[in-house]
Design a protein around this motif. Structure first.
Motif, PDB file in Angstrom:
ATOM      1  N   PHE A  74       0.840  -1.189   0.000  1.00 48.45           N
ATOM      2  CA  PHE A  74       0.000   0.000   0.000  1.00 48.45           C
ATOM      3  C   PHE A  74       0.882   1.249   0.000  1.00 48.45           C
ATOM      4  N   PRO A  75       0.430   2.339  -0.611  1.00 46.21           N
ATOM      5  CA  PRO A  75       1.285   3.519  -0.783  1.00 46.21           C
ATOM      6  C   PRO A  75       1.484   4.312   0.499  1.00 46.21           C
ATOM      7  N   ALA A  76       2.490   5.178   0.461  1.00 46.87           N
ATOM      8  CA  ALA A  76       2.775   6.039   1.609  1.00 46.87           C
ATOM      9  C   ALA A  76       1.594   6.952   1.917  1.00 46.87           C
ATOM     10  N   SER A  77       0.790   7.274   0.921  1.00 51.39           N
ATOM     11  CA  SER A  77      -0.394   8.111   1.170  1.00 51.39           C
ATOM     12  C   SER A  77      -1.355   7.421   2.134  1.00 51.39           C
ATOM     13  N   ASP A  78      -1.442   6.084   2.069  1.00 50.44           N
ATOM     14  CA  ASP A  78      -2.280   5.353   3.020  1.00 50.44           C
ATOM     15  C   ASP A  78      -1.682   5.402   4.421  1.00 50.44           C
ATOM     16  N   VAL A  79      -0.366   5.388   4.504  1.00 50.76           N
ATOM     17  CA  VAL A  79       0.284   5.521   5.808  1.00 50.76           C
ATOM     18  C   VAL A  79      -0.092   6.860   6.436  1.00 50.76           C
ATOM     19  N   ARG A  80      -0.147   7.899   5.626  1.00 50.79           N
ATOM     20  CA  ARG A  80      -0.537   9.214   6.135  1.00 50.79           C
ATOM     21  C   ARG A  80      -1.980   9.207   6.635  1.00 50.79           C
TER      22      ARG A  80
END
Length: 227
Positions: free
Chosen positions: A35-41
């Motif tokens: 999953f992308p870093a945007s999901d981590v955010r």
């Protein structure tokens, strides 16, 4: 994601209640593989503080991209000895320490980062004679490895990690892990962490005393396919 996260937190709370534990005793680590870093955010915005990865290259990139969030990064995958120092430069916790060969590299990376690295000894929970299965050191070798971790500068022994065997009874596996964890605590009373349980078996893990659960699909949904 918000609904899924809330549902997982309810599952953790209900499992804790069933055995007289407080939900505050269990840390939720969301595994963001693929999953992308945007999901981590987004996860950070929803109150997630601990994030897990099991592939070095992906983990390194995401940790760098989200450095401003102040998250605690857990490396939970099989670790190659030639990548140990690199992982220790960004990970706050390495949960998959399964052999002494990793310790020199982990200590070197921790020294370069200038911070102690929290380490868990990964315990194999596969039944004897099961053939190729999950990674981890056999239970009778855990104390020796734990002692080596505790004696290595720059590393902090935190406890143990385990993965229920494929097709096996997770409750029995996590009960065995709890026994091993108790032995490790006798070696080092501060090594209190027990990382166990994923999306399908977190209740069994919590009821067996897990202090950390590693949840991916139950929070983020089905993993995207990476070609």
């Amino acid at each position: 994601m918000e609904r899924n996260l809330a549902a997982v937190r309810v599952r953790i709370a209900d499992a804790c209640t069933s055995v007289g534990r407080s939900p505050d005793e269990v840390t939720l680590t969301v595994v963001t593989k693929f999953f992308p870093a945007s999901d981590v955010r987004l996860l950070a915005g929803l109150g997630v503080t601990d994030v897990g990865e099991n592939r070095h290259q992906e983990a390194e990139a995401k940790a760098a991209e989200t450095r401003d969030l102040g998250l605690r990064w857990h490396f939970v995958g099989t670790l190659q000895s030639n990548k140990a120092a690199a992982v220790a430069r960004y990970a706050d916790v390495v949960e998959s320490v399964d052999r002494a060969k990793l310790l020199t590299g982990l200590a070197r990376g921790a020294a370069e980062r200038g911070a102690e690295l929290d380490c868990l000894v990964q315990v194999s929970l596969d039944p004897p004679g099961a053939g190729e299965g999950r990674a981890g050191v056999e239970p009778d070798g855990v104390l020796d490895l734990a002692e080596r971790v505790a004696g290595t500068g720059g590393l902090r022994l935190r406890g143990v990690m385990g993965v229920a065997p494929l097709g096996g009874d997770p409750a029995a596996a996590f009960a065995r892990l709890a026994e091993v964890a108790a032995d490790v605590r006798r070696l080092d009373p501060e090594a209190t962490w027990v990382s166990a349980g994923m999306s399908a078996d977190l209740e069994e893990a919590v009821r067996a005393g897990a202090t950390h659960v590693r949840i991916g699909s139950a929070v983020l949904g089905r993993r995207p396919t990476i070609k």
